[in-house]
Design a protein around this motif. Structure first.
Motif, PDB file in Angstrom:
ATOM      1  N   SER A 281       0.830  -1.206   0.000  1.00  7.01           N
ATOM      2  CA  SER A 281       0.000   0.000   0.000  1.00  7.01           C
ATOM      3  C   SER A 281       0.867   1.261   0.000  1.00  7.01           C
ATOM      4  O   SER A 281       0.549   2.254  -0.668  1.00  7.01           O
ATOM      5  CB  SER A 281      -0.930   0.000   1.208  1.00  7.01           C
ATOM      6  N   THR A 288       1.579   6.643  -6.741  1.00  4.91           N
ATOM      7  CA  THR A 288       0.437   7.529  -7.021  1.00  4.91           C
ATOM      8  C   THR A 288       0.829   8.979  -6.781  1.00  4.91           C
ATOM      9  O   THR A 288       0.494   9.872  -7.575  1.00  4.91           O
ATOM     10  CB  THR A 288      -0.762   7.155  -6.128  1.00  4.91           C
ATOM     11  N   PRO A 345     -10.301   4.912  -1.079  1.00 11.96           N
ATOM     12  CA  PRO A 345      -9.416   5.339  -2.175  1.00 11.96           C
ATOM     13  C   PRO A 345     -10.106   5.544  -3.523  1.00 11.96           C
ATOM     14  O   PRO A 345      -9.509   6.100  -4.440  1.00 11.96           O
ATOM     15  CB  PRO A 345      -8.403   4.184  -2.262  1.00 11.96           C
ATOM     16  N   ARG A 346     -11.368   5.083  -3.623  1.00  9.72           N
ATOM     17  CA  ARG A 346     -12.099   5.359  -4.866  1.00  9.72           C
ATOM     18  C   ARG A 346     -12.233   6.855  -5.114  1.00  9.72           C
ATOM     19  O   ARG A 346     -12.331   7.293  -6.262  1.00  9.72           O
ATOM     20  CB  ARG A 346     -13.485   4.708  -4.811  1.00  9.72           C
ATOM     21  N   ALA A 349      -9.058   7.855  -6.994  1.00 10.25           N
ATOM     22  CA  ALA A 349      -9.140   7.473  -8.405  1.00 10.25           C
ATOM     23  C   ALA A 349     -10.127   8.372  -9.136  1.00 10.25           C
ATOM     24  O   ALA A 349      -9.861   8.841 -10.255  1.00 10.25           O
ATOM     25  CB  ALA A 349      -9.550   6.008  -8.527  1.00 10.25           C
ATOM     26  N   THR A 399      -4.573   9.013   3.136  1.00  7.76           N
ATOM     27  CA  THR A 399      -4.706   7.586   2.825  1.00  7.76           C
ATOM     28  C   THR A 399      -3.383   6.853   2.955  1.00  7.76           C
ATOM     29  O   THR A 399      -3.306   5.768   3.546  1.00  7.76           O
ATOM     30  CB  THR A 399      -5.246   7.414   1.385  1.00  7.76           C
ATOM     31  N   ALA A 462      -4.759   7.377 -11.436  1.00  8.98           N
ATOM     32  CA  ALA A 462      -6.036   6.795 -11.011  1.00  8.98           C
ATOM     33  C   ALA A 462      -5.923   5.278 -10.887  1.00  8.98           C
ATOM     34  O   ALA A 462      -6.435   4.673  -9.944  1.00  8.98           O
ATOM     35  CB  ALA A 462      -7.134   7.175 -12.003  1.00  8.98           C
ATOM     36  N   ALA A 463      -5.236   4.652 -11.841  1.00 13.74           N
ATOM     37  CA  ALA A 463      -5.057   3.197 -11.791  1.00 13.74           C
ATOM     38  C   ALA A 463      -4.236   2.796 -10.569  1.00 13.74           C
ATOM     39  O   ALA A 463      -4.550   1.806  -9.888  1.00 13.74           O
ATOM     40  CB  ALA A 463      -4.383   2.717 -13.076  1.00 13.74           C
ATOM     41  N   ALA A 465      -4.003   4.464  -7.786  1.00 16.93           N
ATOM     42  CA  ALA A 465      -4.794   4.731  -6.581  1.00 16.93           C
ATOM     43  C   ALA A 465      -5.732   3.575  -6.245  1.00 16.93           C
ATOM     44  O   ALA A 465      -6.068   3.353  -5.071  1.00 16.93           O
ATOM     45  CB  ALA A 465      -5.600   6.014  -6.756  1.00 16.93           C
ATOM     46  N   ARG A 466      -6.122   2.815  -7.247  1.00 17.55           N
ATOM     47  CA  ARG A 466      -7.001   1.671  -7.008  1.00 17.55           C
ATOM     48  C   ARG A 466      -6.300   0.557  -6.232  1.00 17.55           C
ATOM     49  O   ARG A 466      -6.954  -0.333  -5.683  1.00 17.55           O
ATOM     50  CB  ARG A 466      -7.505   1.113  -8.343  1.00 17.55           C
ATOM     51  N   LEU A 467      -4.956   0.606  -6.185  1.00 19.11           N
ATOM     52  CA  LEU A 467      -4.191  -0.399  -5.446  1.00 19.11           C
ATOM     53  C   LEU A 467      -4.139  -0.107  -3.953  1.00 19.11           C
ATOM     54  O   LEU A 467      -3.720  -0.952  -3.171  1.00 19.11           O
ATOM     55  CB  LEU A 467      -2.761  -0.480  -5.994  1.00 19.11           C
ATOM     56  N   ARG A 470      -8.696   0.115   1.218  1.00 14.01           N
ATOM     57  CA  ARG A 470      -9.766   0.970   1.742  1.00 14.01           C
ATOM     58  C   ARG A 470      -9.500   1.337   3.188  1.00 14.01           C
ATOM     59  O   ARG A 470      -9.694   2.463   3.611  1.00 14.01           O
ATOM     60  CB  ARG A 470     -11.118   0.266   1.621  1.00 14.01           C
TER      61      ARG A 470
END
Length: 476
Positions: A281, A288, A345-346, A349, A399, A462-463, A465-467, A470
């Motif tokens: 993370s 990111t 984290p959505r 993104a 985050t 954005a991609a 950030a999806r990693l 939550r």
């Protein structure tokens, strides 16, 4: 037992001066650092004209500041721990004030760039020690209030930087034009310097770690080997030295990583806490951070050049255009933490994709109006860009740090700030190659290509950030 020691006589002076007396002094340093970074954007065209500066020199005015602040940030934080945070803060303040004065009286582009490099070094000395002083001087809810004030000052300096710069250039006080953008720091710095010994308590860490001089030199050489050829290569026809430099950069940076691991293995104190990279993370968060900030300083640079050199707007009018973006940034920032708590984290993104959409809208508007037409055509794109920034900047830091053990939060924060500045420096260099290389087709054409590159970078952010998780164990 606390590792922070306050000198008795200074502690008494601080109490007599009032509990909150240190805060405006250290925040003056924060204001100077952030303003220095943003205020130059709308002054760049007049600087270039007045000093007969090359495109590369103008890039160095922005990228050089970010580069020196990036490579010295972690080391400067340790200097405060070792020699005294107020003492090192005051040294950084004096250096920043002096560098601002030299910028303001610079008679050549070379002198201006050298002074900006010095300003960046001063910023690296100031910023970590401001946070350390706040952390020592305040506890509990008072610390939360102090950090809120810190964030507010940063935001106001960043958002208002372009407008302040435009007002100063347009006012042309004493026929100094763009020079006042730097000289404004001198009275602020002198006042803070006079007050610091009286109201800011001294503190240091009894177990301060040793400085990693070798690591600092290696990372400086490695990053310079990337930025220097990217900034200078195009205008010199990409000579052999630029390719040699770019080829050596991975080797130098690889040597830096190996040195950091060796220090950690042997019980030393490396610049970077390499064990943090074992957390997926945190690694994803740094990537990111790098991708996102790689498009921030560069965007402000190319937009300022398009507005003034391309459309012929005055510095004041260009500054007002930037406030369109600032308004939606502030609005989105106010709701971003609440959205992060609900959606995780959505939000990051989504914010990066919102920002990419704003770049696409601005690109379409510029393609339609070129360097003429109404500024109103740019407003939708600018509003969406500001909203995207507001949804990402604060929540991204929150985050990433939420997944870090509190005992290592200081090291993680330093690495985040360094990554941000490295992203800014390299972003200016890379986008500068695209923008200045496309100027033969006009400022509108150059801006369109730059916006397309920045939008692609944000999709990558954005991609990444999806990693991010939550909710991390550290916050559970």
């Amino acid at each position: 037992m606390s590792t922070h020691t306050l000198e008795p006589q200074v502690r008494r002076a601080s109490l007599l001066a009032g509990h909150w007396a240190p805060l405006p002094v250290v925040l003056a340093g924060t204001f100077m650092v952030v303003l220095d970074f943003f205020v130059v954007n709308v002054a760049l065209p007049s600087m270039q004209s007045d000093l007969h500066a090359s495109d590369g020199a103008i890039e160095w005015v922005v990228a050089g500041y970010a580069l020196t602040s990036a490579v010295l940030l972690i080391t400067a934080g340790r200097l405060g721990d070792q020699f005294g945070r107020r003492k090192v803060f005051s040294f950084g303040l004096a250096l920043s004030t002096l560098a601002s004065l030299v910028c303001g009286v610079a008679g050549s582009a070379e002198m201006l760039v050298a002074a900006r490099l010095l300003q960046g070094a001063a910023a690296a000395i100031l910023m970590p020690n401001v946070l350390s002083i706040i952390g020592v001087a305040y506890t509990g809810s008072d610390r939360a209030r102090a950090l809120t004030a810190y964030g507010l000052v940063m935001g106001l300096a960043a958002v208002g930087g372009q407008l302040i710069g435009g007002v100063l250039v347009q006012a042309d006080i004493a026929a100094l034009a763009w020079r006042t953008c730097f000289l404004i720091n001198v009275p602020i710095g002198l006042a803070a310097l006079a007050l610091a010994p009286r109201v800011v308590p001294e503190s240091r860490n009894e177990h301060a770690s040793r400085l990693d001089v070798t690591g600092t030199l290696l990372v400086t050489a490695g990053l310079t080997a990337v930025v220097l050829p990217l900034v200078e290569g195009r205008q010199h026809g990409w000579p052999a030295w630029t390719w040699i430099s770019l080829g050596l950069a991975p080797l130098i940076l690889g040597a830096f990583v190996a040195h950091q691991r060796r220090l950690a293995t042997n019980g030393g104190t490396p610049m970077l806490d390499t064990t943090l990279f074992a957390q997926r993370s945190f690694t994803a968060g740094l990537l990111t951070q790098f991708a996102f900030w790689g498009g921030q300083a560069s965007f402000f640079l190319v937009l300022a050049l398009y507005l003034q050199a391309g459309r012929g707007l005055s510095a004041m009018t260009a500054g007002l255009v930037f406030t369109i973006l600032a308004a939606s940034y502030l609005a989105a920032s106010m709701v971003s933490e609440g959205l992060l708590a609900r959606f995780g984290p959505r939000v990051l993104a989504g914010g990066a994709l919102t920002l990419a959409t704003g770049h696409a809208l601005l690109l379409a508007a510029v393609a339609e109006v070129g360097v003429g037409g109404s500024i109103a055509a740019l407003v939708p794109g600018l509003l969406v860009i500001g909203a995207g920034m507001g949804l990402v900047i604060a929540p991204l830091t929150t985050t990433i740090l939420s997944g870090v053990d509190p005992q290592r939060a200081g090291a993680a924060s330093g690495m985040l700030a360094t990554t941000q500045n490295v992203g800014n420096a390299l972003g200016v260099a890379v986008t500068g190659v695209i923008f200045f290389g496309a100027l033969h087709g006009g400022y509108d054409h150059a801006l369109q290509l730059s916006l397309a590159q920045l939008a692609i970078l944000l999709v990558a952010a954005a991609a990444l950030a999806r990693l991010l998780p939550r909710q991390s164990p550290a916050t559970s």
